[in-house]
Enzyme design. Structure first.
Site, mmCIF file in Angstrom:
data_model
loop_
_atom_site.group_PDB
_atom_site.id
_atom_site.type_symbol
_atom_site.label_atom_id
_atom_site.label_comp_id
_atom_site.label_asym_id
_atom_site.label_seq_id
_atom_site.Cartn_x
_atom_site.Cartn_y
_atom_site.Cartn_z
ATOM 1 C CD GLN A 17 15.936 9.220 -1.857
ATOM 2 O OE1 GLN A 17 17.166 9.762 -2.023
ATOM 3 N NE2 GLN A 17 16.181 7.898 -2.516
ATOM 4 C CG PHE B 29 18.050 12.471 -8.120
ATOM 5 C CD1 PHE B 29 17.373 11.349 -9.109
ATOM 6 C CD2 PHE B 29 18.008 13.736 -8.198
ATOM 7 C CE1 PHE B 29 17.027 11.769 -10.173
ATOM 8 C CE2 PHE B 29 17.393 14.214 -8.853
ATOM 9 C CZ PHE B 29 16.386 13.592 -10.054
ATOM 10 N NE ARG C 174 21.831 -1.861 -6.014
ATOM 11 C CZ ARG C 174 20.541 -2.887 -6.851
ATOM 12 N NH1 ARG C 174 20.940 -3.753 -7.716
ATOM 13 N NH2 ARG C 174 19.472 -3.460 -5.785
ATOM 14 N NE ARG D 267 17.371 7.714 -12.511
ATOM 15 C CZ ARG D 267 16.571 8.612 -13.124
ATOM 16 N NH1 ARG D 267 17.562 9.656 -13.037
ATOM 17 N NH2 ARG D 267 15.809 8.148 -13.466
ATOM 18 C CB ALA E 118 16.938 -0.296 -4.073
ATOM 19 C CD GLU F 269 19.352 2.354 -7.544
ATOM 20 O OE1 GLU F 269 17.897 1.303 -7.893
ATOM 21 O OE2 GLU F 269 20.054 2.780 -7.495
HETATM 22 N N1 MTE Z 1 13.114 10.101 -11.306
HETATM 23 C C1 MTE Z 1 12.895 11.417 -10.519
HETATM 24 N N2 MTE Z 1 12.036 12.893 -11.487
HETATM 25 N N3 MTE Z 1 13.742 12.001 -9.084
HETATM 26 C C2 MTE Z 1 14.593 11.483 -8.318
HETATM 27 O O1 MTE Z 1 14.918 11.524 -7.022
HETATM 28 N N4 MTE Z 1 15.279 9.340 -7.593
HETATM 29 C C3 MTE Z 1 15.919 7.943 -8.746
HETATM 30 C C4 MTE Z 1 14.403 7.355 -9.166
HETATM 31 N N5 MTE Z 1 14.000 8.313 -10.320
HETATM 32 C C5 MTE Z 1 14.710 10.113 -8.499
HETATM 33 C C6 MTE Z 1 13.638 9.348 -9.902
HETATM 34 C C7 MTE Z 1 16.248 6.500 -8.025
HETATM 35 S S1 MTE Z 1 18.002 7.092 -7.648
HETATM 36 C C8 MTE Z 1 15.689 5.385 -6.996
HETATM 37 S S2 MTE Z 1 15.876 4.588 -5.962
HETATM 38 C C9 MTE Z 1 14.234 5.728 -8.053
HETATM 39 O O2 MTE Z 1 13.558 6.603 -8.502
HETATM 40 C C10 MTE Z 1 13.069 5.181 -6.531
HETATM 41 O O3 MTE Z 1 11.863 5.648 -7.250
HETATM 42 P P1 MTE Z 1 11.093 4.137 -7.630
HETATM 43 O O4 MTE Z 1 11.263 3.235 -6.740
HETATM 44 O O5 MTE Z 1 9.741 4.482 -7.147
HETATM 45 O O6 MTE Z 1 11.762 3.981 -8.868
HETATM 46 N N1 HPA Z 2 19.258 0.569 -2.675
HETATM 47 C C1 HPA Z 2 19.102 1.734 -1.817
HETATM 48 N N2 HPA Z 2 19.530 1.802 -0.901
HETATM 49 C C2 HPA Z 2 19.868 0.235 -0.507
HETATM 50 C C3 HPA Z 2 19.960 -0.779 -0.960
HETATM 51 C C4 HPA Z 2 19.718 -0.687 -2.550
HETATM 52 O O1 HPA Z 2 20.546 -1.729 -2.953
HETATM 53 N N3 HPA Z 2 20.489 -1.740 0.046
HETATM 54 C C5 HPA Z 2 20.180 -1.072 0.696
HETATM 55 N N4 HPA Z 2 19.543 0.118 0.827
HETATM 56 MO MO1 MOS Z 3 18.307 4.797 -4.862
HETATM 57 S S1 MOS Z 3 20.418 5.647 -5.145
HETATM 58 O O1 MOS Z 3 18.199 3.579 -4.579
HETATM 59 O O2 MOS Z 3 17.723 6.140 -4.087
#
Ligand code: MTE
Ligand code: HPA
Ligand code: MOS
Length: 801
Positions: free
Chosen positions: A219, A250, A332, A364, A533, A736
């Site tokens: 990520q 995730f 958080r 997440r 985040a 999340e």
């Molecule tokens: N959805 C899928 N299918 N796979 C993933 O790994 N990660 C989650 C969420 N949804 C995830 C997911 C997490 S922890 C985060 S922070 C966000 O997706 C990250 O992507 P975004 O910021 O583009 O929503």
């Molecule tokens: N979410 C995920 N990763 C991070 C954050 C957060 O709020 N702050 C620093 N790293």
């Molecule tokens: Mo999501 S726990 O901020 O990768």
């Protein structure tokens, strides 16, 4: 008139606008056709370069000890082994700590947990590497030291990865002392394995002039680039990290892909050959950390309505052996203890215990779910103490107006839609009538008990480390009208690339099919933040929009001059350029003209979230750009003889502002909910109490939800809303927040167990509410009501129904 320009009579404007809409329409994931055909390329699918070697990690067999020696010669003599690497082979800095620098890539001096990578075997094939690495116990000379295996023990010793954190508003103890009612309680909350379907993997390929290319399932490509460069004593421009997609992250690949990227890169650098490192699932579990488990100790003063007048809470988490992201996770957690509630007097204390277990990390919600879980637990107990519906107590505590709408950290909850959202869900789910039906049903059902709960969610959007709230993008418009987009975010299945493509399509009036988003690449967009985040589409969507806007503005200026029309009247839609109300031309023709006239048809874009502030010492400020809201109603049935529970029905209502893509957002809401439910009901982690070995280290012993665990009745809707903040097309982050909707299932189970004691006794239900935990809670409730006074009260309660 130019040959390419045709006159046209405008069609129905509403229809034209609808077909021109590129954002806001449900659209399949950009790679869906590849996913279903098995044709989407993940790191392990990349054709291997000739001469590729395979690495395996040798893991510490003890939780704590002094590392005296590694018998490298014994490992070298194993079949297929080409090299063995230890910390001594690292030319630069042996550290991959994301925030604090306490995390060696390969153990040096000490081993800190059972499962820590101590050495790497590089062999001609993966099996040979793994077979040799499995000799770790034989080849490692370690003098054992006493491990600290629980957060409580570390807490007692004052052993933390970061100093304790405190967030205070008002005078909690005075308010508690003056309150009509008081609750003191302690409860625990388990961790959770990310269980991404594609495990951790890195494939490092040497390039010319000492450069390296690392294909990594991560990520955070920029952080992997930093770790590798630092480790090798190289500049960042030597190290290219690329990620086309992950099979899920995730949070587990935000920082903890680093060991794998680091070791693959070290081996490739040392041997001058491509090296792949793909641990199997058991090793992935043993090496990496997961969601932080928490223990809460709460002291609450409340009134007859259940309003929390004063709360003091200790949050203790097991951070594991290194700091990793734990300080931000705890931050958080503290910022989400309020969840949807105004807490006038509150004192929170967060402790991140250092233990000899895996280093816990992002998952997440990033501590948000843990913090909010605590206050929801309090709401449920307070309601029972008062004999009130938990929903009524929750509602009595909702954020209100004026000073009643300010969080403990001083941010006003702008755009607060919690009350109307919850009211809508209460009505559409028929919550009140079903609660009455369930009470009547339970009165006639001695063994099976039903329960129901409505739980709310408020979640703050932005990285809680301010400088991370930035993103960049590159948009390339080719002269044939096809468009290539690159941005700093990573695709992990969440649909980020689809949303960013929609944003660019909207900006340039292009059909979606013309846009291709390419692999995240540290040689294209630089200094990026993790995709985390939930900010991926907020940040990268805005950056890509900025890039596309610049191209459109250049094209607009060019078209106005070339075709003699007013720039203000030029519009891009449906792959056409509208030159005022009467004329239009195919975009492709304008592009060709622009190219021949030497107009720049590509652009970079940048975005930094405005208006954020945070004082980490005082723990006050405006850490979030905005909040997302949601609520869930779940109904369960519990078997009080076996402890098994089944989720019967769930209704979700979630706020994504103006959805960029309702199809993807619904998937995120449902997926987040199921993942949250799994955390709180079935995913259980057990470490050996003496050795510190993780015993639940494979799907055989660690159970995640399957499609069968989804409720038979599953109603998911998006709340009709916009975003008060100027987010990308007024959408809201969705990744999340929906995980917290899973609270409703745990509370429905607690409600069912509570009915065993006619709701007179607080069920001491653990999370996760596994069958064992439910049975223990049922037994405890039965024991508590087995006294004559309790039985009399229970009989009276039943008769009153
Ligand atoms: N959805 C899928 N299918 N796979 C993933 O790994 N990660 C989650 C969420 N949804 C995830 C997911 C997490 S922890 C985060 S922070 C966000 O997706 C990250 O992507 P975004 O910021 O583009 O929503
Ligand atoms: N979410 C995920 N990763 C991070 C954050 C957060 O709020 N702050 C620093 N790293
Ligand atoms: Mo999501 S726990 O901020 O990768």
């Amino acid at each position: 008139m130019n040959r390419a320009v045709e006159s046209f009579l405008s069609t129905d404007p509403a229809a034209a606008a609808a077909s021109a809409a590129r954002v806001g329409v449900p659209r399949a994931h950009e790679s869906a056709h590849l996913h279903v055909a098995g044709a989407a390329q993940y790191v392990d699918d990349i054709p291997e370069v000739a001469g590729t070697l395979h690495a395996a990690l040798g893991l510490s067999p003890v939780a704590h000890g002094t590392l005296n020696a590694v018998d490298v010669a014994a490992l070298r003599s194993q079949p297929g082994v080409v090299a063995v690497l230890t910390a001594a082979d690292i030319p630069g800095v042996n550290d991959c700590g994301a925030i604090h620098h306490d995390e060696p890539i390969l153990a040096a001096g000490q081993v800190m947990y059972l499962g820590q990578a101590v050495f790497a075997v590089i062999a001609t094939d993966r099996e040979s590497a793994r077979r040799a690495a499995a000799l770790a116990k034989k080849v490692l000379d370690i003098t054992p030291l006493a491990p600290v295996l629980t957060a409580r023990e570390a807490h007692a010793r004052g052993q933390y990865v970061v100093p304790p954190m405190h967030m205070v508003r008002g005078d909690a103890q005075a308010a508690i002392a003056a309150a009509p009612h008081r609750l003191r309680d302690t409860f625990t909350l388990g961790g959770q394995e990310q269980f991404y379907l594609e495990g951790q993997i890195s494939y490092a390929v040497p390039q010319e002039d000492g450069c390296l290319k690392v294909h990594c399932s991560t990520q955070h490509p920029s952080e992997m680039q930093h770790v590798v460069a630092h480790m090798l004593g190289k500049a960042k421009h030597h190290v290219q990290v690329e990620c086309r997609r992950m099979g899920g992250g995730f949070g587990g690949k935000e920082s903890q892909s680093a060991v794998f990227a680091g070791v693959a890169a070290l081996a490739a650098f040392k041997l001058g050959r491509p090296v792949k490192l793909r641990p199997d699932r058991d090793d992935d579990f043993m090496v990496t950390g997961r969601r932080h488990p928490f223990e809460f100790s709460v002291d609450v003063g409340f009134d007859d309505e259940g309003r929390l007048l004063g709360v003091e809470v200790d949050m203790l988490t097991n951070a594991g052996w290194s700091a990793d992201l734990s300080s931000a996770v705890m931050g958080r957690a503290l910022c989400h203890f309020d969840n949807a509630y105004w807490l006038p007097n509150v004192a929170m204390h967060g402790y991140c215990a250092r233990t000899n277990t895996q280093s816990n990390t992002a998952f997440r919600g990033f501590g948000g779910p843990q913090g909010a879980y605590a206050v929801e637990h309090i709401m449920d107990t307070v309601a029972r103490r008062l004999g009130r519906d938990p929903l009524a107590v929750r509602r009595a505590n909702f954020y209100g107006v004026g000073e009643h709408n300010v969080t403990p950290y001083g941010q006003t909850v702008e755009g607060n839609v919690m009350a109307p959202l919850a009211a809508e869900l209460e009505a559409t789910s028929n919550y009140q009538a079903r609660r009455a039906d369930i009470a009547a049903w339970n009165a006639t059902s001695p063994v099976l008990k039903r329960g129901i709960a409505l739980t709310p969610v408020k979640f703050g959007i932005s990285f809680n480390v301010q400088h991370l709230n930035q993103a960049g993008a590159l948009v390339h418009l080719y002269s044939d009208g096809s468009c290539l987009v690159n941005h700093g975010g990573t695709e992990m299945g969440q649909g980020l690339n689809t949303k960013v493509a929609q944003v660019v399509a909207q900006e340039l009036g292009l059909s979606f099919e013309r846009i291709r988003v390419t692999a995240t690449d540290t040689f294209k967009v630089v200094n990026t933040s993790a995709t985390a985040a939930s900010t991926g589409s907020d940040l990268n969507g805005k950056a890509a929009q900025d890039a596309a806007r610049q191209i459109r503005e250049r094209l607009t200026a060019f078209a106005a001059q070339k075709h003699g029309c007013d720039a203000a009247e030029i519009r891009f839609a449906n792959d056409q350029v509208h030159l005022g109300a009467e004329r239009r031309m195919p975009l492709d023709d304008l592009l060709l003209e622009a190219y021949l006239s030497r107009v720049q048809l590509w652009s970079d874009g940048f975005y930094a979230t405005p208006g954020l502030s945070w004082d980490p010492k005082a723990m006050k400020g405006r850490p979030f750009y905005y909040y997302a809201f949601g609520a869930a109603v779940s109904e369960v049935v519990v078997d009080t003889l076996t402890g098994e529970s089944k989720l019967l029905r769930t209704d979700l209502l979630h706020d994504v502002g103006k959805s960029l893509n309702p199809a993807i957002d619904l998937g995120q809401v449902e997926g987040g909910f199921v993942q949250g439910m799994g955390w709180l009901t079935m995913e259980e982690l057990i470490w050996h109490p003496k050795t510190g070995a993780l015993l639940t280290h494979a799907p055989s012993t660690y159970k995640i939800p399957t499609a069968n665990d989804a409720p038979a009745v599953f109603n998911t809707r998006l709340f009709d809303n916009s975003n008060v903040a100027d987010s990308i097309h007024r959408s809201k982050a969705v990744g999340e927040p929906p995980l917290l909707l899973g609270f409703s299932v745990w509370h429905a189970i607690r409600d069912a167990v509570s009915s065993v004691g006619q709701h007179r006794v607080d069920p001491p239900l653990r999370a996760p509410a596994t069958a064992e935990a439910v049975l223990d809670a049922v037994d405890a409730v039965r024991a508590a009501i087995a006294t004559p006074a309790a039985v009399a009260a229970a009989v009276e309660a039943v008769e009153a129904q």
